[in-house]
Design an enzyme around this catalytic site. Structure first.
Site, PDB file in Angstrom:
ATOM      1  N   LYS A 107      -2.197  -1.546  -3.867  1.00 32.64           N
ATOM      2  CA  LYS A 107      -3.055  -0.362  -3.838  1.00 32.64           C
ATOM      3  C   LYS A 107      -2.217   0.898  -3.908  1.00 32.64           C
ATOM      4  O   LYS A 107      -1.215   0.960  -3.190  1.00 32.64           O
ATOM      5  CB  LYS A 107      -3.831  -0.407  -2.525  1.00 32.64           C
ATOM      6  CG  LYS A 107      -4.712   0.771  -2.257  1.00 32.64           C
ATOM      7  CD  LYS A 107      -5.309   0.617  -0.898  1.00 32.64           C
ATOM      8  CE  LYS A 107      -6.051   1.886  -0.575  1.00 32.64           C
ATOM      9  NZ  LYS A 107      -6.416   1.969   0.785  1.00 32.64           N
ATOM     10  N   LYS A 124       0.854  -1.184   0.000  1.00 25.15           N
ATOM     11  CA  LYS A 124       0.000   0.000   0.000  1.00 25.15           C
ATOM     12  C   LYS A 124       0.885   1.227   0.000  1.00 25.15           C
ATOM     13  O   LYS A 124       1.670   1.448   0.927  1.00 25.15           O
ATOM     14  CB  LYS A 124      -0.903  -0.011   1.233  1.00 25.15           C
ATOM     15  CG  LYS A 124      -1.773   1.233   1.325  1.00 25.15           C
ATOM     16  CD  LYS A 124      -2.834   1.100   2.389  1.00 25.15           C
ATOM     17  CE  LYS A 124      -3.591   2.401   2.526  1.00 25.15           C
ATOM     18  NZ  LYS A 124      -4.576   2.357   3.589  1.00 25.15           N
TER      19      LYS A 124
END
Ligand code: PBG
Length: 327
Positions: A252, A199
């Site tokens: 992400k 992330k």
């Protein structure tokens, strides 16, 4: 010039829609898509999110209805984000059995639990008054190990409420292991962990922070989320999460990190998820509202690119619309 000898002619297979469909190497199917949903405590009607046209903060009641519609459209799963009425330094509402996400999970488990995969985002930023993803030290830094205890407790509360999978998104070191241990000790050995492993500290989360009311009150998330320039570090995070017991690995954002999705998919043998985040959504909606882009075409093209890069699962705010179109 026409070649005088037989050559491969790639255009042969592009001539008709039927040929193109027959040879398409990747497709996007409704079951690949997961819809992120926001549920807010203490509101009596759904509230639109200004920077994400078409997305709302739900009441418990409107959430149930929207979840049933999404499942009816064929989407593969739902991921819930809660916004509590009261926030404090330790994010007490996050693991309160009567907290908004736990109540909403129980509603959805009863309503659609047999027909879909119910996931819960597992983090503290929606619940803390300072907006950071963990507990703070006296010096105002995010305290990794103290935060792990909070995550473990949230995981158990979410599992008890009916989540099939918990999705830790706070990027603390050791979070997957701490959560796995806590789930197992509480008897939730069959609840999966969908780890936000790679992330990045991204500007693409901007609109989400309106939707989840979780912008950090000071500083940013760069001390726990990854720097956009690295991909080897992503592979290391992924390897650690697998060792610690992750069941699904997430990257992400999606579009600006297709290379990372591709490297992860080539390296591991677990399902790979990618999160097409709020800024990716807002960018397209804004351009389309101006008449600058063909909205549906761009939605389908970006989803296809994310699948082509190697994602099995895509979290997207367009899940219902795309499922209806592709289903
Ligand atoms: C953290 C979390 C965030 C998103 C999902 N989980 C925000 C952040 O890290 O700042 C972003 C999702 C999106 O932008 O759509 N709980």
């Amino acid at each position: 010039m026409t070649p005088s000898f037989p050559v491969s002619r790639p255009r042969r297979l592009r001539r008709t829609a039927a040929l193109r469909r027959l040879v398409a190497p990747v497709s996007v199917r409704p079951e690949h898509l997961v819809l992120p949903m926001f549920v807010k405590e203490g509101i009596t009607a759904p509230q639109p999110v200004a920077s994400m046209p078409g997305v709302v903060q739900h009441t418990r009641e409107s959430l149930r209805k929207a979840a049933a519609e999404a499942v009816g459209a064929g989407v593969g799963g739902l991921i819930l984000f809660g916004i509590p009425a009261v926030k404090d330094a330790r994010g007490s509402a996050a693991d309160d059995p009567a907290g908004i996400v736990q109540l909403a999970l129980a509603d959805l488990a009863a309503e659609v639990g047999g027909d879909t995969v119910l996931m819960a985002d597992l983090c503290l930023d929606e619940y803390t008054d300072h907006g950071h993803c963990g507990l703070l030290t006296a010096a105002g830094e995010v305290d990794n190990d103290a935060t792990l205890d909070r995550y473990a407790s949230i995981a158990v509360a979410q599992a008890a409420a009916g989540a099939h999978a918990v999705a830790p998104s706070g990027m603390m070191d050791g979070q997957v292991g701490a959560i796995r241990t806590a789930l197992d000790q509480a008897g939730h050995t069959d609840v999966a962990i969908c780890a936000y492993s790679a992330k990045y500290a991204s500007g693409f989360y901007g609109p989400f922070r309106d939707a989840a009311e979780c912008a950090p009150q000071f500083g940013d998330r760069s001390s726990y989320q990854q720097a956009p320039s690295g991909s080897r570090e992503a592979l290391r995070e992924v390897a650690l999460d697998i060792e610690e017991g992750a069941d699904i690995i997430m990257v992400k954002p999606a579009l600006a990190y297709l290379d990372v999705i591709s490297q992860v998919a080539a390296t591991i043998d677990l399902p790979v998820a990618a999160y097409q985040v709020s800024g990716e959504y807002a960018m397209v909606e804004a351009a389309a509202a101006n008449g600058w882009l063909d909205r549906e075409r761009i939605i389908d093209e970006t989803l296809t690119s994310i699948r082509r890069a190697g994602a099995d699962i895509i979290l997207t705010y367009w899940a219902v619309e795309a499922a209806r179109r592709l289903g």
